[in-house]
Write a protein that holds these residues in place. Structure first.
Motif, PDB file in Angstrom:
ATOM      1  N   TRP A 240       0.529  -1.282  -0.223  1.00  0.00           N
ATOM      2  CA  TRP A 240       0.134   0.017  -0.188  1.00  0.00           C
ATOM      3  C   TRP A 240       0.247   1.527  -0.311  1.00  0.00           C
ATOM      4  CZ3 TRP A 240      -3.644   0.901   4.281  1.00  0.00           C
ATOM      5  CH2 TRP A 240      -5.350   2.096   3.983  1.00  0.00           C
ATOM      6  N   CYS A 241       0.616   2.386  -0.786  1.00  0.00           N
ATOM      7  CA  CYS A 241       1.121   3.980  -0.353  1.00  0.00           C
ATOM      8  C   CYS A 241       0.493   4.892  -0.668  1.00  0.00           C
ATOM      9  CB  CYS A 241       1.766   4.035  -2.175  1.00  0.00           C
ATOM     10  SG  CYS A 241       2.866   5.386  -2.696  1.00  0.00           S
ATOM     11  N   ILE A 242       0.510   5.053   0.233  1.00  0.00           N
ATOM     12  CA  ILE A 242      -0.480   6.581   0.473  1.00  0.00           C
ATOM     13  C   ILE A 242       0.640   8.064   0.424  1.00  0.00           C
ATOM     14  CG2 ILE A 242      -1.497   7.724   2.315  1.00  0.00           C
ATOM     15  CD1 ILE A 242      -1.843   5.218   3.640  1.00  0.00           C
ATOM     16  N   PHE A 243      -0.518   8.617  -0.397  1.00  0.00           N
ATOM     17  CA  PHE A 243       0.644   9.841  -0.736  1.00  0.00           C
ATOM     18  C   PHE A 243      -0.421  11.008   0.530  1.00  0.00           C
ATOM     19  CE2 PHE A 243       1.575  10.148  -5.175  1.00  0.00           C
ATOM     20  CZ  PHE A 243       2.146   8.833  -5.048  1.00  0.00           C
ATOM     21  N   PRO A 244      -0.227  11.603   1.751  1.00  0.00           N
ATOM     22  CA  PRO A 244      -0.672  12.125   2.589  1.00  0.00           C
ATOM     23  C   PRO A 244      -1.167  13.904   2.264  1.00  0.00           C
ATOM     24  CG  PRO A 244       2.463  11.911   3.496  1.00  0.00           C
ATOM     25  CD  PRO A 244       1.806  11.401   1.881  1.00  0.00           C
ATOM     26  N   ASP A 245       0.004  14.011   1.202  1.00  0.00           N
ATOM     27  CA  ASP A 245      -0.363  15.609   1.399  1.00  0.00           C
ATOM     28  C   ASP A 245      -1.485  15.560  -0.132  1.00  0.00           C
ATOM     29  OD1 ASP A 245       0.897  16.074   2.891  1.00  0.00           O
ATOM     30  OD2 ASP A 245       2.778  16.048   1.514  1.00  0.00           O
ATOM     31  N   GLN A 246      -2.017  14.851  -0.711  1.00  0.00           N
ATOM     32  CA  GLN A 246      -2.312  15.000  -2.125  1.00  0.00           C
ATOM     33  C   GLN A 246      -4.170  14.171  -1.893  1.00  0.00           C
ATOM     34  OE1 GLN A 246       0.437  14.105  -3.034  1.00  0.00           O
ATOM     35  NE2 GLN A 246       1.616  15.668  -4.177  1.00  0.00           N
ATOM     36  N   CYS A 247      -4.820  14.312  -2.719  1.00  0.00           N
ATOM     37  CA  CYS A 247      -6.924  13.619  -2.489  1.00  0.00           C
ATOM     38  C   CYS A 247      -6.898  13.605  -3.980  1.00  0.00           C
ATOM     39  CB  CYS A 247      -7.760  14.286  -1.880  1.00  0.00           C
ATOM     40  SG  CYS A 247      -8.356  15.723  -2.728  1.00  0.00           S
ATOM     41  N   SER A 248      -6.049  13.482  -4.823  1.00  0.00           N
ATOM     42  CA  SER A 248      -6.570  13.262  -6.185  1.00  0.00           C
ATOM     43  C   SER A 248      -5.104  12.962  -6.985  1.00  0.00           C
ATOM     44  CB  SER A 248      -7.144  14.634  -6.399  1.00  0.00           C
ATOM     45  OG  SER A 248      -8.026  14.576  -7.935  1.00  0.00           O
ATOM     46  N   ILE A 249      -5.458  12.511  -8.182  1.00  0.00           N
ATOM     47  CA  ILE A 249      -3.963  12.316  -9.261  1.00  0.00           C
ATOM     48  C   ILE A 249      -4.087  14.099 -10.237  1.00  0.00           C
ATOM     49  CG2 ILE A 249      -4.075  11.521 -11.595  1.00  0.00           C
ATOM     50  CD1 ILE A 249      -6.391   8.732 -10.358  1.00  0.00           C
ATOM     51  N   ILE A 250      -5.477  14.868 -10.332  1.00  0.00           N
ATOM     52  CA  ILE A 250      -5.138  16.296 -10.933  1.00  0.00           C
ATOM     53  C   ILE A 250      -4.536  16.945  -9.587  1.00  0.00           C
ATOM     54  CG2 ILE A 250      -6.141  18.052 -10.700  1.00  0.00           C
ATOM     55  CD1 ILE A 250      -9.047  16.028 -10.955  1.00  0.00           C
ATOM     56  N   ASP A 251      -3.911  16.630  -8.802  1.00  0.00           N
ATOM     57  CA  ASP A 251      -2.945  17.655  -7.633  1.00  0.00           C
ATOM     58  C   ASP A 251      -1.846  16.799  -7.810  1.00  0.00           C
ATOM     59  OD1 ASP A 251      -5.201  18.487  -6.703  1.00  0.00           O
ATOM     60  OD2 ASP A 251      -5.162  17.041  -4.848  1.00  0.00           O
ATOM     61  N   MET A 252      -1.523  15.919  -8.461  1.00  0.00           N
ATOM     62  CA  MET A 252       0.333  15.161  -8.893  1.00  0.00           C
ATOM     63  C   MET A 252       0.906  16.262  -9.669  1.00  0.00           C
ATOM     64  SD  MET A 252      -0.407  11.096  -8.936  1.00  0.00           S
ATOM     65  CE  MET A 252       0.929  10.705  -8.289  1.00  0.00           C
ATOM     66  N   GLY A 253       1.924  16.431  -9.064  1.00  0.00           N
ATOM     67  CA  GLY A 253       3.203  17.422  -9.635  1.00  0.00           C
ATOM     68  C   GLY A 253       3.892  16.069  -9.542  1.00  0.00           C
ATOM     69  N   LYS A 254       5.620  16.538 -11.011  1.00  0.00           N
ATOM     70  CA  LYS A 254       6.247  15.833 -11.877  1.00  0.00           C
ATOM     71  C   LYS A 254       6.699  14.880 -10.206  1.00  0.00           C
ATOM     72  CE  LYS A 254       6.100  18.068 -16.493  1.00  0.00           C
ATOM     73  NZ  LYS A 254       6.764  17.534 -17.438  1.00  0.00           N
ATOM     74  N   ASN A 255       7.084  15.457  -9.434  1.00  0.00           N
ATOM     75  CA  ASN A 255       7.948  15.936  -8.443  1.00  0.00           C
ATOM     76  C   ASN A 255       7.253  13.788  -7.514  1.00  0.00           C
ATOM     77  OD1 ASN A 255       9.787  17.066  -9.289  1.00  0.00           O
ATOM     78  ND2 ASN A 255       9.503  18.567  -6.794  1.00  0.00           N
ATOM     79  N   ASP A 256       5.328  14.184  -7.766  1.00  0.00           N
ATOM     80  CA  ASP A 256       5.103  12.732  -6.392  1.00  0.00           C
ATOM     81  C   ASP A 256       4.537  12.165  -7.756  1.00  0.00           C
ATOM     82  OD1 ASP A 256       4.384  14.955  -4.659  1.00  0.00           O
ATOM     83  OD2 ASP A 256       3.011  15.844  -6.568  1.00  0.00           O
ATOM     84  N   ILE A 257       4.555  12.204  -9.019  1.00  0.00           N
ATOM     85  CA  ILE A 257       4.861  10.885 -10.010  1.00  0.00           C
ATOM     86  C   ILE A 257       6.037   9.959 -10.238  1.00  0.00           C
ATOM     87  CG2 ILE A 257       4.405  10.753 -12.366  1.00  0.00           C
ATOM     88  CD1 ILE A 257       2.935  12.347 -13.104  1.00  0.00           C
ATOM     89  N   ASN A 258       7.249  10.639  -9.836  1.00  0.00           N
ATOM     90  CA  ASN A 258       8.113  10.500  -9.624  1.00  0.00           C
ATOM     91  C   ASN A 258       8.255   9.652  -8.574  1.00  0.00           C
ATOM     92  OD1 ASN A 258      11.332  10.414  -9.453  1.00  0.00           O
ATOM     93  ND2 ASN A 258      11.456  10.048 -11.634  1.00  0.00           N
ATOM     94  N   SER A 259       8.215  10.169  -7.613  1.00  0.00           N
ATOM     95  CA  SER A 259       8.453   9.642  -6.264  1.00  0.00           C
ATOM     96  C   SER A 259       7.644   8.256  -6.064  1.00  0.00           C
ATOM     97  CB  SER A 259       7.444  10.333  -5.361  1.00  0.00           C
ATOM     98  OG  SER A 259       8.461  11.196  -4.827  1.00  0.00           O
ATOM     99  N   PHE A 260       5.737   8.190  -6.780  1.00  0.00           N
ATOM    100  CA  PHE A 260       5.457   6.595  -6.737  1.00  0.00           C
ATOM    101  C   PHE A 260       5.812   6.339  -8.077  1.00  0.00           C
ATOM    102  CE2 PHE A 260       2.395   4.869  -8.983  1.00  0.00           C
ATOM    103  CZ  PHE A 260       1.954   3.719  -8.033  1.00  0.00           C
ATOM    104  N   LEU A 261       6.688   6.437  -8.787  1.00  0.00           N
ATOM    105  CA  LEU A 261       6.966   4.958  -9.294  1.00  0.00           C
ATOM    106  C   LEU A 261       8.315   4.495  -9.322  1.00  0.00           C
ATOM    107  CD1 LEU A 261       6.168   6.591 -13.270  1.00  0.00           C
ATOM    108  CD2 LEU A 261       4.806   5.415 -12.003  1.00  0.00           C
ATOM    109  N   THR A 262       8.983   5.536  -8.376  1.00  0.00           N
ATOM    110  CA  THR A 262      10.656   5.083  -7.853  1.00  0.00           C
ATOM    111  C   THR A 262       9.448   3.920  -6.851  1.00  0.00           C
ATOM    112  OG1 THR A 262      11.395   7.409  -8.389  1.00  0.00           O
ATOM    113  CG2 THR A 262      12.225   6.310  -6.222  1.00  0.00           C
TER     114      THR A 262
END
Ligand SMILES: [Zn+2]
Length: 340
Positions: A240-262
């Protein structure tokens, strides 16, 4: 803080032929999901997956027509009408996002990762996945912009046939709709109820509880937190992966996508080491809910025995109850090695 890791422990007694027909006890746990309260069963059967060479499946898929290969995509895949996507398809680098012919939701897209027909699990690096996830996010943003009724978004992946994929060529699926799936609805309602009762978000309390407990917590990669699910959703434990600061895919920045994919690529390295060469993944998202947080589940899929049986059976198909043959706590250290 009111996170609870509730479980009921039982033991099955039997005369065991593998232990000289002596009396034996096999432990069983019924666990309750800390967010939704849904139950699942956990055993410890010391199962280890055998490595199954994917080349036979890949060769068979190459003999069949593949609509996602570069010479077929223009002629054989649909386009969105211009009022949805003006150019018909979304292109980011080598990735193309096209309409899904299977109408999973009001708006359904398929993002093909790249020109490569087969990408082995060990080659699913953040760079390999990035273009398709950026395309998925652009699609979700566009849908939110043109249709204000849409409140639910998900990015989903069936990787290879044991996970239900009918096309080997790697692709992710993006669904956007007015109505949640059962899992989205349970997450949303339970998260809202926790917030109403406690005045905190479930997600922050849960991350703290898992860190403190330290049996399933894997680690943090920038804006993402990773742990083994307390109630596993698969035959083998899921992550399970949780993003504590975002509720939506729409809020994801390039850095968030990169953290998730890493993090995702580290999970895949662990899967590969464990001979798990297929998985399901979903990123769950709403549009805008104060109490909710973006999160993702990555679930191993496999054919457990040489007869080629599915890892899902009557419990999942008709009881809607997952079972897992290994406790997540017993594997957490092995996953962590890939995150350290
Ligand atoms: Zn292909």
């Amino acid at each position: 803080m009111s996170i609870s890791f509730r479980k009921i422990r039982a033991k099955n007694r039997l005369i065991n032929p593998f232990k000289d027909f002596s009396l034996d006890e096999i432990p069983l746990e019924i666990r309750f999901d800390p967010l939704t309260g849904q139950t699942g069963r956990v055993f410890d059967l010391f199962f280890k997956a055998e490595r199954i060479d994917p080349s036979e499946t890949v060769n068979r898929s190459e003999e069949m027509f593949c609509p996602f290969c570069p010479d077929a995509i223009e002629k054989s895949t649909p386009l969105f009408p211009p009022e949805i996507i003006p150019d018909g398809r979304i292109r980011v680098g080598e990735a193309s996002l096209i309409p899904n012919l299977v109408p999973f939701d009001k708006y359904a897209g398929v993002a093909i990762l790249s020109h490569r027909h087969f990408i082995p699990i060990e080659d699913l690096t953040p760079e390999t996945m990035n273009d398709s996830f950026e395309a998925a996010q652009i699609f979700a943003e566009r849908i939110a912009e043109i249709d204000s009724e849409i409140g639910f978004f998900s990015i989903n992946w069936n990787y290879m046939p044991p996970a239900g994929s009918s096309i080997v060529h790697p692709h992710i699926q993006v669904n956007c709709g007015e109505f949640p799936t059962n899992e989205q609805r349970m997450q949303l309602e339970s998260s809202r109820e926790y917030f109403r009762k406690n005045g905190n978000t479930f997600w922050h309390d849960f991350i703290e509880a898992e860190k403190e407990n330290d049996e399933r917590y894997i680690g943090q990669i920038d804006s993402t937190f990773w742990m083994m699910s307390y109630v596993p959703q698969g035959f083998l434990p899921d992550i399970w992966c949780i993003f504590p600061d975002q509720c939506s895919i729409i809020d994801m920045g390039k850095n968030d996508i990169n953290s998730f994919l890493t993090g995702l690529s580290k999970v895949f390295s662990y899967f590969n080491r464990q001979n798990i060469l297929s998985f399901n993944m979903s990123v769950f998202s709403v549009k805008d809910e104060e109490h909710f947080r973006l999160n993702a589940k990555i679930c191993p899929r496999l054919l457990p025995r040489p007869i080629g049986n599915s890892d899902q059976a009557y419990l999942q198909a008709v009881h809607n109850e997952p079972f897992c043959v290994r406790p997540p706590e017993s594997l957490c250290k092995k996953v962590k090695e890939f995150f350290d």
